[in-house]
Design an enzyme around this catalytic site. Structure first.
Site, PDB file in Angstrom:
ATOM      1  N   SER A   1      50.424  84.496 -29.893  1.00 23.11           N
ATOM      2  CA  SER A   1      49.387  84.162 -30.859  1.00 23.11           C
ATOM      3  C   SER A   1      48.812  85.437 -31.458  1.00 23.11           C
ATOM      4  CB  SER A   1      48.256  83.378 -30.182  1.00 23.11           C
ATOM      5  OG  SER A   1      47.490  84.239 -29.346  1.00 23.11           O
ATOM      6  N   ASP A   2      48.322  85.344 -32.693  1.00 20.46           N
ATOM      7  CA  ASP A   2      47.474  86.428 -33.183  1.00 20.46           C
ATOM      8  C   ASP A   2      46.242  86.446 -32.297  1.00 20.46           C
ATOM      9  OD1 ASP A   2      46.401  88.488 -34.663  1.00 20.46           O
ATOM     10  OD2 ASP A   2      46.726  87.522 -36.585  1.00 20.46           O
ATOM     11  N   TRP A   3      45.591  87.579 -32.200  1.00 22.00           N
ATOM     12  CA  TRP A   3      44.521  87.752 -31.222  1.00 22.00           C
ATOM     13  C   TRP A   3      43.365  86.796 -31.509  1.00 22.00           C
ATOM     14  CZ3 TRP A   3      48.577  90.055 -30.178  1.00 22.00           C
ATOM     15  CH2 TRP A   3      48.732  90.911 -29.091  1.00 22.00           C
TER      16      TRP A   3
END
Length: 815
Positions: free
Chosen positions: A230-232
């Site tokens: 995932s993106d952060w």
């Protein structure tokens, strides 16, 4: 289902397995030492390694280890040279491994849908074919060292405003042809070991839990065999993410989502066999990347050699856009005035999570001493941010009077291009243009040297004799630019995006950015040059444009038709001659156009390109094969790519608007049923998509237009900047304070990136980005407070706090 690491996985408890799907901290994966699983580190890219020192954070509160800052993707795309991308990638992978980084988060592959997107400097192009080919080069280079590349952000993440709360609404054909094709090329041609999902929803489903994207397309269709991260803070429902095809949620949630996953398995909501499969896929990269890092441990990279590589990359990417009276290249001994703040303090990268701490940094003011120029002086001319400064401007004008040629360094300032922030317009700063106007009155020989990561309006272009553009050129860009100005390097870059005359001409302008929840991609396929070429609108500089100190001629076009070969349907051969007196490189581009399509298409589509170096007077035969993407379109009825049979024009050009050779070929189709009733899609039939009606938009979507409006009741997946809708007075006060803090940072000219991140973050993100301090249960309590149920919500937050403390203790034991 046979697992590669079954022997290891079979020894792990359910808790150990489930905890592997979230980070150990901000940058590390978890380890299970007793079965031989070690942590690996992920670090930001994409144009340099950003390994943070000390405690990790996303936006650079803490410093990072020095690394080579290469030109950004927006610059390198102008080289049209995937091999150059591969060389850069090799350096990036080498530096990552030497610093103990197993996964470098890049390259960025989102399409430049709109010139105002604040993160365009990190992306390659408005064209998916060019973007995909360039990214594939980077990935091959990075992974030569054994570490993993991680192309991002998958997918349709084309705006920064409310990026965690927006829904990219588009028809399936647009999604597949424009926003996924670059990823498809990268995955199939370079086999990245990981890929990063984006923050946004796509047609109502979050990217990180979108089975259509992550399983049906990415794995089943494209053959991806790595892991999805995932993106952060971009994981919405962790259980659904793992079920759909995601593997790693970053950063750590302190055990909160890990426990949700454990409970889901115990409750039978997700099978342990699927958990094992996802873990097997993740471990494959953890082991291979970990081995590469261990092998490179203690081996320092060659700082000077990588600096030279950064210079070479910049040299190949410089675009010469205007050269009246052949003022360039400058003759040796020319008396020049060096004017502009960018000449002293270069703007060589954008702002945000990609910021690199360079190993060294060239500036034009310092580097002019290395060239045979008579520098009569330097003047700042303007301030980076703020109004015109009369004193600075007057000094610059006086200096300009003393010079044969003025090298005027202009560009977009730091506040213009930053993660989390959209540009408000396409104009250059007014104080810079005022300076240009003033200098032009006393010296007509002005060479504008540009620094910017995206296209700008240029009503001032007639005021300068030459315009040479380095984009955001990396740490060695100043020297590369002076080489081009002096003729030691012949500029060979060509624009990877269109420069419209005004922003209002941009096809997505009426729909960008999203007004509320929904980002409506009503322009469909007609992004960038696809729109301008279809409707015939004039532009400032067309896609693929760039001039040289020499001239090139094209001749002897031959088109070989490989009938029934869908993978290589045709080959284009022609001759290029350097007809000038200087060695140089030309970028030949191939565009395809269906002559009588039944399915609507843009007038021209890029389907091939090649960069060719030629000595003065030299000719070369050039062969460019067309691949399976040359004639295809996505059919929403058959739910697959099809080929429409018929005659196609094959055009070879120096830009999309400068076609030098043309021929035709008849292609056999797949005889698929027509997917549209074009009588109901008149705007798309002629490409005039600036005012698509709801009725026509609904027809293209094939379903009702989603309601994206906000109400007075806020949800966990709404953005924090929507607190002005809150029923709670204290919550509205928080909004006012946050907004004022943001405004103050913008006034200073350097955006506070952490405030920007918070401003655009969802309330859910509070639970995903605080390392376990706030759980999802506590977020639900916060939402009750915001929506006017103060005491009930407060009780939930407090009880959740004590519950989460126990979870964090367990998570810490799990390592």
């Amino acid at each position: 289902m046979e697992l590669k690491y079954n022997e290891i996985i079979s020894q792990m408890s359910l808790e150990e397995k489930c905890y592997m799907f979230s980070g150990k901290d901000f940058w590390l994966t978890r380890s299970v030492e007793r079965v031989g699983i070690k942590s690996i580190m992920l670090a930001d890219g994409p144009h340099g390694v950003r390994k943070q020192e000390g405690r990790g954070d996303q936006l650079g509160i803490h410093g990072s280890v020095p690394a080579t800052c290469f030109p950004t993707a927006a610059a390198i795309a102008n080289s049209w040279n995937p091999s150059l991308g591969e060389e850069i990638g090799h350096c990036l992978g080498e530096e990552a491994a030497s610093q103990g980084v197993g996964v470098i988060l890049g390259p960025g592959l989102n399409i430049k849908r709109n010139p105002l997107c604040g993160r365009n400097f990190e992306y390659f192009s408005e064209d998916p074919y060019l973007a995909g080919k360039m990214a594939a080069g980077y990935i091959r280079g990075i992974q030569e060292n054994g570490v993993s590349a991680c192309p991002k952000h998958f997918a349709a993440n084309s705006q920064e405003m409310r990026r965690m709360a927006s829904d990219s609404v588009m028809d399936e054909r647009t999604l597949r042809e424009i926003y996924l094709t670059a990823f498809e090329i990268a995955v199939k041609e370079s086999k990245p070991k990981s890929i990063m999902s984006s923050y946004n929803r796509i047609n109502g489903v979050y990217a990180n839990e979108n089975k259509h994207l992550l399983q049906d397309i990415l794995r089943d269709e494209w053959g991806f065999d790595g892991f999805v991260v995932s993106d952060w803070g971009g994981s919405n429902d962790h259980v659904e993410g793992v079920r759909a095809g995601a593997h790693l949620e970053m950063p750590t949630t302190g055990g909160d989502s890990d426990e949700e996953l454990i409970q889901a398995v115990k409750d039978g909501k997700i099978g342990e066999r699927l958990i094992d499969k996802r873990l097997d896929e993740l471990l494959d990269v953890i082991f291979s990347a970990g081995a590469a890092v261990e092998k490179a441990s203690g081996k320092a990279f060659d700082v000077e050699a990588h600096h030279q590589m950064a210079e070479k990359a910049s040299e190949e990417s410089i675009v010469l856009l205007k050269n009246e009276d052949t003022i360039l290249p400058l003759k040796k001994g020319t008396a020049v005035a060096l004017i502009g703040d960018f000449a002293r303090t270069p703007r060589y990268q954008g702002a945000g999570s990609s910021v690199v701490n360079p190993t060294k940094l060239d500036s034009a003011k310092e580097m002019t001493t290395c060239f045979e120029l008579k520098v009569v002086g330097f003047e700042q001319g303007y301030t980076r941010v703020g109004p015109e400064n009369a004193e600075l401007q007057n000094k610059a004008v006086e200096l300009a009077k003393k010079a044969d040629v003025v090298l005027l360094y202009l560009g977009l300032n730091e506040i213009s291009e930053a993660e989390g922030l959209e540009r408000p317009h396409m104009k250059m700063p007014e104080n810079q243009i005022s300076l240009l106007d003033a200098i032009e009155k006393v010296n007509k020989n002005i060479v504008v040297v540009m620094s910017a990561g995206s296209s700008v309006e240029m009503p001032w272009l007639s005021k300068c004799k030459a315009l040479i553009h380095g984009y955001l050129c990396g740490q060695a860009g100043a020297s590369a630019m002076l080489k081009a100005i002096m003729g030691e390097v012949n500029p060979s870059g060509k624009l990877s995006e269109t420069y419209p005359l005004t922003y209002e001409d941009t096809p997505s302008a009426p729909y960008f950015p999203s007004r509320q929840r929904n980002a409506e991609y009503r322009e469909g396929l007609f992004v960038g040059y696809r729109y301008f070429e279809t409707v015939g609108n004039e532009v400032l500089f067309p896609f693929g444009y760039g001039i040289s100190y020499t001239t090139f001629t094209y001749s002897n076009l031959q088109i070989e038709n490989h009938k029934k070969d869908m993978e290589n349907p045709a080959t284009v051969t022609f001759t290029i001659t350097n007809a000038g007196k200087m060695d140089g490189a030309e970028i030949a581009q191939i565009y395809v156009s269906a002559k009588a399509p039944a399915v609507y298409r843009s007038a021209k589509e890029l389907k091939g390109f090649k960069k060719i170096f030629l000595k003065a007077g030299e000719s070369k035969k050039v062969t460019i094969p067309l691949d399976d993407k040359a004639f295809r379109y996505f059919n929403v009825k058959t739910n697959r790519f099809e080929v429409e049979g018929g005659e196609y024009e094959i055009m070879v050009g120096a830009s999309v608007a400068d076609i030098r050779l043309a021929g035709s070929v008849v292609i056999e189709g797949t005889n698929a049923p027509s997917p549209y009733d074009m009588a109901k899609l008149p705007s798309y039939a002629n490409g005039d998509i600036l005012s698509v009606t709801d009725k026509e938009w609904k027809e293209l979507l094939g379903h009702e237009i989603p309601d994206g409006s906000w109400s007075r009741t806020l949800e966990a997946n709404d953005a924090i900047c929507q607190l002005y809708y809150a029923k709670s007075a204290p919550a509205r006060l928080v909004y006012k304070i946050l907004t004022r803090m943001l405004d103050k940072s913008l006034e200073k000219g350097k955006p506070d990136l952490n405030i920007l991140f918070i401003y655009n973050m969802t309330f859910r993100g509070i639970g995903k980005m605080t390392g376990g301090m706030v759980s999802s249960y506590m977020v639900d309590g916060i939402m009750r407070i915001i929506n006017g149920h103060f005491f009930g919500g407060l009780r939930q937050v407090i009880s959740g706090f004590f519950k989460q403390r126990k979870v964090v203790k367990k998570a810490n034991r799990m390592k």
